[in-house]
Write a protein that holds these residues in place. Structure first.
Motif, PDB file in Angstrom:
ATOM      1  N   ILE A   1       0.850  -1.198   0.000  1.00  0.00           N
ATOM      2  CA  ILE A   1       0.000   0.000   0.000  1.00  0.00           C
ATOM      3  C   ILE A   1       0.884   1.246   0.000  1.00  0.00           C
ATOM      4  CG2 ILE A   1      -1.620   1.379   1.363  1.00  0.00           C
ATOM      5  CD1 ILE A   1      -2.906  -1.292   2.261  1.00  0.00           C
ATOM      6  N   LYS A   2       1.916   1.245   0.839  1.00  0.00           N
ATOM      7  CA  LYS A   2       2.855   2.363   0.889  1.00  0.00           C
ATOM      8  C   LYS A   2       3.595   2.532  -0.434  1.00  0.00           C
ATOM      9  CE  LYS A   2       3.737   2.059   5.877  1.00  0.00           C
ATOM     10  NZ  LYS A   2       4.753   1.684   6.901  1.00  0.00           N
ATOM     11  N   SER A   3       3.753   1.419  -1.166  1.00  0.00           N
ATOM     12  CA  SER A   3       4.464   1.463  -2.446  1.00  0.00           C
ATOM     13  C   SER A   3       3.573   1.891  -3.602  1.00  0.00           C
ATOM     14  CB  SER A   3       5.070   0.087  -2.746  1.00  0.00           C
ATOM     15  OG  SER A   3       6.010  -0.272  -1.745  1.00  0.00           O
ATOM     16  N   GLY A   4       2.260   2.011  -3.343  1.00  0.00           N
ATOM     17  CA  GLY A   4       1.360   2.532  -4.370  1.00  0.00           C
ATOM     18  C   GLY A   4       0.317   1.580  -4.903  1.00  0.00           C
ATOM     19  N   ALA A   5       0.171   0.407  -4.322  1.00  0.00           N
ATOM     20  CA  ALA A   5      -0.859  -0.536  -4.778  1.00  0.00           C
ATOM     21  C   ALA A   5      -2.246   0.079  -4.609  1.00  0.00           C
ATOM     22  CB  ALA A   5      -0.761  -1.850  -4.022  1.00  0.00           C
ATOM     23  N   THR A   6      -3.093  -0.118  -5.601  1.00  0.00           N
ATOM     24  CA  THR A   6      -4.467   0.385  -5.535  1.00  0.00           C
ATOM     25  C   THR A   6      -5.472  -0.723  -5.212  1.00  0.00           C
ATOM     26  OG1 THR A   6      -4.584   0.114  -7.938  1.00  0.00           O
ATOM     27  CG2 THR A   6      -4.069   2.308  -7.099  1.00  0.00           C
ATOM     28  N   VAL A   7      -5.057  -1.970  -5.469  1.00  0.00           N
ATOM     29  CA  VAL A   7      -5.892  -3.147  -5.199  1.00  0.00           C
ATOM     30  C   VAL A   7      -4.982  -4.226  -4.610  1.00  0.00           C
ATOM     31  CG1 VAL A   7      -7.460  -4.885  -6.161  1.00  0.00           C
ATOM     32  CG2 VAL A   7      -7.332  -2.605  -7.200  1.00  0.00           C
ATOM     33  N   ILE A   8      -5.483  -4.959  -3.621  1.00  0.00           N
ATOM     34  CA  ILE A   8      -4.731  -6.097  -3.085  1.00  0.00           C
ATOM     35  C   ILE A   8      -5.600  -7.339  -3.186  1.00  0.00           C
ATOM     36  CG2 ILE A   8      -3.618  -7.142  -1.079  1.00  0.00           C
ATOM     37  CD1 ILE A   8      -2.827  -4.387  -0.145  1.00  0.00           C
ATOM     38  N   ASN A   9      -5.049  -8.344  -3.834  1.00  0.00           N
ATOM     39  CA  ASN A   9      -5.730  -9.605  -4.087  1.00  0.00           C
ATOM     40  C   ASN A   9      -5.279 -10.642  -3.059  1.00  0.00           C
ATOM     41  OD1 ASN A   9      -6.814 -11.934  -5.198  1.00  0.00           O
ATOM     42  ND2 ASN A   9      -5.442 -11.963  -6.959  1.00  0.00           N
ATOM     43  N   ILE A  10      -6.248 -11.287  -2.425  1.00  0.00           N
ATOM     44  CA  ILE A  10      -5.975 -12.291  -1.383  1.00  0.00           C
ATOM     45  C   ILE A  10      -6.404 -13.662  -1.922  1.00  0.00           C
ATOM     46  CG2 ILE A  10      -6.361 -12.931   1.038  1.00  0.00           C
ATOM     47  CD1 ILE A  10      -4.984 -10.216   0.633  1.00  0.00           C
ATOM     48  N   PRO A  11      -5.540 -14.331  -2.691  1.00  0.00           N
ATOM     49  CA  PRO A  11      -5.947 -15.593  -3.324  1.00  0.00           C
ATOM     50  C   PRO A  11      -5.922 -16.787  -2.366  1.00  0.00           C
ATOM     51  CG  PRO A  11      -4.123 -14.510  -4.502  1.00  0.00           C
ATOM     52  CD  PRO A  11      -4.212 -13.905  -3.148  1.00  0.00           C
ATOM     53  N   ASP A  12      -6.965 -17.587  -2.460  1.00  0.00           N
ATOM     54  CA  ASP A  12      -6.939 -18.925  -1.852  1.00  0.00           C
ATOM     55  C   ASP A  12      -6.515 -19.851  -2.987  1.00  0.00           C
ATOM     56  OD1 ASP A  12      -7.226 -21.068  -0.131  1.00  0.00           O
ATOM     57  OD2 ASP A  12      -9.380 -21.268  -0.499  1.00  0.00           O
ATOM     58  N   THR A  13      -5.227 -19.831  -3.278  1.00  0.00           N
ATOM     59  CA  THR A  13      -4.668 -20.408  -4.497  1.00  0.00           C
ATOM     60  C   THR A  13      -4.941 -21.896  -4.654  1.00  0.00           C
ATOM     61  OG1 THR A  13      -2.934 -18.727  -4.431  1.00  0.00           O
ATOM     62  CG2 THR A  13      -2.518 -20.660  -5.818  1.00  0.00           C
ATOM     63  N   THR A  14      -4.962 -22.622  -3.544  1.00  0.00           N
ATOM     64  CA  THR A  14      -5.152 -24.076  -3.613  1.00  0.00           C
ATOM     65  C   THR A  14      -6.536 -24.514  -3.162  1.00  0.00           C
ATOM     66  OG1 THR A  14      -4.227 -24.388  -1.389  1.00  0.00           O
ATOM     67  CG2 THR A  14      -2.681 -24.490  -3.254  1.00  0.00           C
ATOM     68  N   GLY A  15      -7.446 -23.569  -2.982  1.00  0.00           N
ATOM     69  CA  GLY A  15      -8.776 -23.919  -2.488  1.00  0.00           C
ATOM     70  C   GLY A  15      -8.724 -24.521  -1.095  1.00  0.00           C
ATOM     71  N   TYR A  16      -7.823 -24.032  -0.289  1.00  0.00           N
ATOM     72  CA  TYR A  16      -7.508 -24.610   1.027  1.00  0.00           C
ATOM     73  C   TYR A  16      -8.495 -24.204   2.113  1.00  0.00           C
ATOM     74  CZ  TYR A  16      -4.865 -24.813   5.473  1.00  0.00           C
ATOM     75  OH  TYR A  16      -4.465 -25.018   6.773  1.00  0.00           O
ATOM     76  N   CYS A  17      -8.955 -22.964   2.071  1.00  0.00           N
ATOM     77  CA  CYS A  17      -9.709 -22.388   3.188  1.00  0.00           C
ATOM     78  C   CYS A  17     -11.158 -22.869   3.270  1.00  0.00           C
ATOM     79  CB  CYS A  17      -9.721 -20.863   3.074  1.00  0.00           C
ATOM     80  SG  CYS A  17      -8.127 -20.082   3.334  1.00  0.00           S
ATOM     81  N   LEU A  18     -11.671 -22.868   4.489  1.00  0.00           N
ATOM     82  CA  LEU A  18     -13.107 -22.980   4.709  1.00  0.00           C
ATOM     83  C   LEU A  18     -13.688 -21.570   4.672  1.00  0.00           C
ATOM     84  CD1 LEU A  18     -13.215 -25.608   7.608  1.00  0.00           C
ATOM     85  CD2 LEU A  18     -13.710 -25.981   5.189  1.00  0.00           C
ATOM     86  N   PRO A  19     -14.953 -21.421   4.319  1.00  0.00           N
ATOM     87  CA  PRO A  19     -15.532 -20.079   4.180  1.00  0.00           C
ATOM     88  C   PRO A  19     -15.349 -19.180   5.400  1.00  0.00           C
ATOM     89  CG  PRO A  19     -16.994 -21.691   3.210  1.00  0.00           C
ATOM     90  CD  PRO A  19     -15.903 -22.468   3.883  1.00  0.00           C
ATOM     91  N   GLU A  20     -15.612 -19.715   6.571  1.00  0.00           N
ATOM     92  CA  GLU A  20     -15.472 -18.901   7.784  1.00  0.00           C
ATOM     93  C   GLU A  20     -14.026 -18.467   7.986  1.00  0.00           C
ATOM     94  OE1 GLU A  20     -16.569 -19.053  12.557  1.00  0.00           O
ATOM     95  OE2 GLU A  20     -16.866 -20.826  11.312  1.00  0.00           O
ATOM     96  N   GLU A  21     -13.104 -19.377   7.704  1.00  0.00           N
ATOM     97  CA  GLU A  21     -11.678 -19.081   7.851  1.00  0.00           C
ATOM     98  C   GLU A  21     -11.246 -17.988   6.871  1.00  0.00           C
ATOM     99  OE1 GLU A  21      -7.450 -21.578   7.521  1.00  0.00           O
ATOM    100  OE2 GLU A  21      -9.341 -22.454   6.820  1.00  0.00           O
TER     101      GLU A  21
END
Length: 405
Positions: A160-180
């Motif tokens: 953010i300090k470097s200038g990002a306007t969007v940050i993407n939080i990928p669940d790359t391996t489909g690992y997470c449960l919805p609540e998590e």
């Protein structure tokens, strides 16, 4: 409180195309991109320019062809990648570079043989370099689903300090449960300095069948963008399905979200993507599968004929389908048979229906489905095989009234 807009980031042309055997040429990509713009998506991820000359050209040509929608190009946290992405986007009216790096311990140790400190430094430098080409820079923290939340928050603050306007939080391996996954988004919203300055995005994979659920929990907990694909196509088990997340939002106004998607175009773009990619849509796929609005059980058919809402929570017209389908099988009842005959212009009284229904069941037990052509044959069979039951045809324009006497 007014509704909150959820931006729809479509990655059909990038992540969706990473399916084995699913290769699109530039002409097909442009055609799909134009339809995505008509659909109302906010961002089109057009490709990964450094991956091949063909992908570079596709991103470049899509940039020329699309005027209202943001055109995005993917890159790794590598200067050459970023430079190629920037050059490919030079004709775009609204360009975005999507750059990033793996942030989980697994990626840092085994993929990069690096340290958290070095990964943060690479992330900062990649965003700063991307800003030389475009103002709109999205950073992805690959494998964020398996990344420690405190480290994830730290890397988010730095980009953010470097200038990002969007940050993407990928669940790359489909690992997470919805609540998590939802808690991870909420943690970032509450603990990252400057998070209010940027758009937080979900990017969920479907390895455990939870991609759409995880994206939903993401936006409920503060994410403002969903990355998804038409028909849910993508690597391995695919990505969040555009049509699913959009219709969940539309059908649940109490969530206080909205999108710019013209849902009546969903069915047509589903067919287009399936045709161009050669990826057939599974029949029972939510929203766009051929069985999504088809009914073959007699109990369900009777309910649907009386009132559509008895067995459908979505109006098929809302996604560009004219009407529900009543499929005649051995599980169908008299109501469905009478309904289908009425569609063909025949109105049967009770005795006529009982007679033809018995013949229908005999045929239906041997076949998966009874067609309109076969329904007309059944009428002939009723005449031939039941001499004591004379069927009279009284023509009234298109409608034929059939009575047993």
């Amino acid at each position: 409180m007014g509704n909150n807009k959820i931006q729809i980031f479509d990655t059909t042309l990038r992540d969706g195309e990473q399916v084995p055997g699913c290769k699109l040429n530039t002409k097909e990509k442009i055609k799909i991109a134009k339809r995505l713009e008509d659909l109302g998506v906010d961002i089109i991820e057009a490709g990964f320019p450094t991956s091949s000359p063909g992908d570079y050209k596709s991103v470049q040509e899509i940039s020329k062809s699309v005027s209202k929608t943001i055109v995005c190009a993917l890159s790794r946290a590598v200067e050459k990648d970023i430079e190629l992405a920037g050059n490919a986007l030079k004709y775009a009216k609204k360009p975005r570079i999507h750059t990033g790096i793996g942030t989980s311990n697994c990626h840092i140790r085994y993929k990069f043989n690096s340290t958290q400190e070095k990964i943060i430094e690479r992330a900062k430098l990649s965003v700063k370099y991307a800003k030389k080409f475009v103002e709109d820079v999205e950073f992805y923290a690959e494998d964020a689903g398996r990344t420690d939340n405190n480290f994830l928050a730290k890397i988010c603050e730095n980009v953010i300090k470097s200038g990002a306007t969007v940050i993407n939080i990928p669940d790359t391996t489909g690992y997470c449960l919805p609540e998590e996954y939802g808690k991870k988004i909420r943690f970032l919203k509450e603990n990252v300095t400057g998070i209010h300055k940027i758009v937080l995005s979900t990017h969920c994979h479907n390895d455990l069948g939870l991609a759409t659920a995880n994206s939903l929990f993401g936006i409920i907990n503060g994410a403002q963008q969903v990355e998804c694909t038409v028909n849910g196509i993508g690597e391995r088990a695919g990505n969040t399905s555009l049509e699913e997340i959009v219709m969940i939002i539309k059908q649940n106004p109490h969530l206080n979200f909205f999108t710019n998607i013209n849902t009546k175009l969903i069915s047509s773009i589903s067919y287009l993507v399936s045709d161009c990619t050669g990826m057939k849509v599974q029949p029972n796929k939510a929203i766009v599968g051929i069985n999504a609005f088809s009914h073959s059980s007699g109990i369900h058919q009777d309910g649907i004929i009386k009132r559509r809402e008895t067995y459908e929570s979505i109006n098929p017209e809302d996604v560009g389908i004219n009407e529900s389908s009543i499929i005649l099988t051995a599980r169908s009842g008299r109501a469905a048979l009478a309904y289908r005959y009425k569609k063909l212009g025949y109105s049967l009284n009770k005795r006529s229906l009982d007679l033809i229904y018995s013949i229908f069941l005999h045929y239906a037990d041997k076949k998966k489905e009874i067609t309109d052509k076969e329904l007309k044959i059944l009428l002939e069979k009723a005449n031939l095989n039941n001499k004591n039951n004379k069927i009279l045809h009284s023509s009234n324009n298109k409608k034929r009234i059939i009575n047993v006497v």
